[in-house]
Write a protein that holds these residues in place. Structure first.
Motif, PDB file in Angstrom:
ATOM      1  N   ASP A 142      43.736 -14.680  -4.956  1.00  0.00           N
ATOM      2  CA  ASP A 142      43.995 -13.714  -6.021  1.00  0.00           C
ATOM      3  C   ASP A 142      43.266 -14.130  -7.291  1.00  0.00           C
ATOM      4  OD1 ASP A 142      45.098 -11.380  -6.999  1.00  0.00           O
ATOM      5  OD2 ASP A 142      46.824 -12.406  -7.847  1.00  0.00           O
TER       6      ASP A 142
ATOM      7  N   HIS B 168      42.950 -12.961 -11.459  1.00  0.00           N
ATOM      8  CA  HIS B 168      43.362 -12.097 -12.574  1.00  0.00           C
ATOM      9  C   HIS B 168      42.520 -12.439 -13.805  1.00  0.00           C
ATOM     10  CE1 HIS B 168      46.987  -9.850 -11.211  1.00  0.00           C
ATOM     11  NE2 HIS B 168      46.941 -10.767 -10.260  1.00  0.00           N
TER      12      HIS B 168
ATOM     13  N   HIS C  51      51.049 -14.743  -6.286  1.00  0.00           N
ATOM     14  CA  HIS C  51      50.437 -13.669  -5.496  1.00  0.00           C
ATOM     15  C   HIS C  51      49.640 -14.234  -4.314  1.00  0.00           C
ATOM     16  CE1 HIS C  51      50.512 -10.652  -9.112  1.00  0.00           C
ATOM     17  NE2 HIS C  51      51.701 -11.101  -8.762  1.00  0.00           N
TER      18      HIS C  51
HETATM   19 MG    MG Z   1      47.508 -10.381  -8.169  1.00  0.00          MG
END
Ligand code: MG
Length: 392
Positions: A242, A244, A276
């Protein structure tokens, strides 16, 4: 060929020191729930990693629990009726096995570690006998006159008591008044070989002990997933990743921990990229798809939500599949901030959320040498792997 090992698990004894339940019925310690499993189940799981064959000596009141425990593992398990005396159960148990080395264990020692079992078995393979023992470290006094008893050279004997099966059987035949297996062996062949025991390998004896044993059995290092040798599980691994974007005006939350930094991660939820990635790894291991499938970033219910709550939902999905987490590992790629001071707190938070001990959560942070978008402080990326066990 290596020597074969069988375990004789004793679960037939009365629980004379456990007291009674609220209805006045005597409590049988073999049936107590310790972190979702009975002492018999804990022992069967632990020994299944080392034994080619298991015999449980049960009583009428523990027979059903023993049969249930037998189903947990793929090694053959026989349930027999134990005798009224310990040695009757042992002898009956040994006669019902056909292996080279026999490991005789009290199921009341339900938190026995794999290392204790292994040392005793290896000793028996090499020297004919192996019995775990711990040094007496407390001061000993006689109750009657308060006189200190010299503890030099004293040890407390534990189980599994492991022996060359043929020789032990022969010793039994010649045994006069028997006390325990070590004594029988000693009569015939001299002192047993002592191996290192463990303070966790205590005997569940009194009602007051239950909470202590519950904690021991829930500790993952001794817990079901690790000690069963994965014998009754299908292991699956999964991967998750993941990224971000880093931005001003947002909190930086990783692994459920708020980290002081001038930038935070942008996202619909709290944008906890670590949680995540772990969620995706767990879902991946169970072939359940990815988090986008369950938690849409268009759904207003998830706006600003703590990702730990979403992780909780993933854990429920795993539970529905009768899966449990074995371990997870993750790498955070971030140029800044310094994450080292927060690593253990993140590990603990994640461990609690996924129901494992902190030792089953690996976590590292790496700095990308100012290279790439992570190096330019544009984003943080996390990669995670997870191993789960699907119960058969
Ligand atoms: Mg995420």
């Amino acid at each position: 060929m290596g020597k074969t090992v069988c375990a004789v698990l004793l679960a037939a004894g009365g629980s004379t020191r456990m007291g009674a339940d609220e209805n006045g019925r005597p409590i049988n310690k073999m049936l107590i729930d310790l972190c979702g499993r009975t002492p018999i189940e804990h022992c069967v799981l632990r020994f299944s990693a080392f034994a080619d064959e298991i015999v449980i000596a049960a009583s009428r009141s523990t027979e059903q629990a023993a049969l249930k425990a037998a189903k947990l593992v793929s090694v053959p398990v026989k349930v027999i009726m134990g005798g009224s005396l310990r040695q009757d159960s042992v002898l009956n148990g040994i006669r019902n096995t056909g292996c080279d080395i026999v490991a005789i264990h009290d199921c009341a020692r339900c938190a026995v570690g794999g290392d204790v079992i292994l040392r005793a078995i290896e000793s028996a393979k090499l020297f004919g006998s192996g019995v775990p023992a711990v040094k007496v470290t407390d001061t000993l006094r006689r109750e009657s006159d308060g006189e200190t008893v010299d503890r030099t050279g004293l040890v407390r004997m534990q189980t599994p008591q492991c022996f060359d099966r043929e020789r032990l059987l022969k010793a039994y035949e010649n045994a006069p008044e028997v006390t325990d297996d070590a004594a029988i062996w000693r009569n015939e062949y001299g002192p047993v070989r002592l191996t290192r025991g463990s303070i966790e390998n205590e005997k569940l004896t009194e009602a007051e002990d239950v909470e202590f044993f519950r904690k021991l059995c829930c500790n993952t290092d001794n817990g079901p997933a690790i000690e069963r040798g994965y014998d009754n599980m299908r292991l699956r691994i999964g991967i998750g990743e993941d990224t971000h974007r880093l931005t001003e005006g947002r909190d930086l939350i990783l692994g459920g921990v708020k980290i002081p930094f001038r930038l935070g991660l942008l996202g619909h939820s709290d944008a906890d990229a670590l949680v995540h990635a772990i969620m995706d790894a767990l879902l991946g291991a169970a072939a359940l798809g990815d988090i986008g499938r369950y938690f849409s970033d268009k759904d207003p219910r998830y706006e600003g939500i703590s990702s730990l709550i979403l992780l909780e939902r993933v854990m429920e999905m795993l539970k529905d599949k009768d899966a449990e987490v074995v371990n997870v590992d993750a790498v955070i790629t971030a140029q800044e901030p310094k994450l080292a001071p927060f690593i253990d707190k993140m590990r603990k938070t994640i461990a609690d959320a996924i129901g494992v001990g902190i030792d089953s959560v690996g976590l590292k942070a790496t700095t990308p040498e100012h290279l790439g978008p992570e190096g330019n402080l544009e984003c943080i990326t996390v990669r995670a792997v997870a191993c789960i066990g699907l119960n058969r």
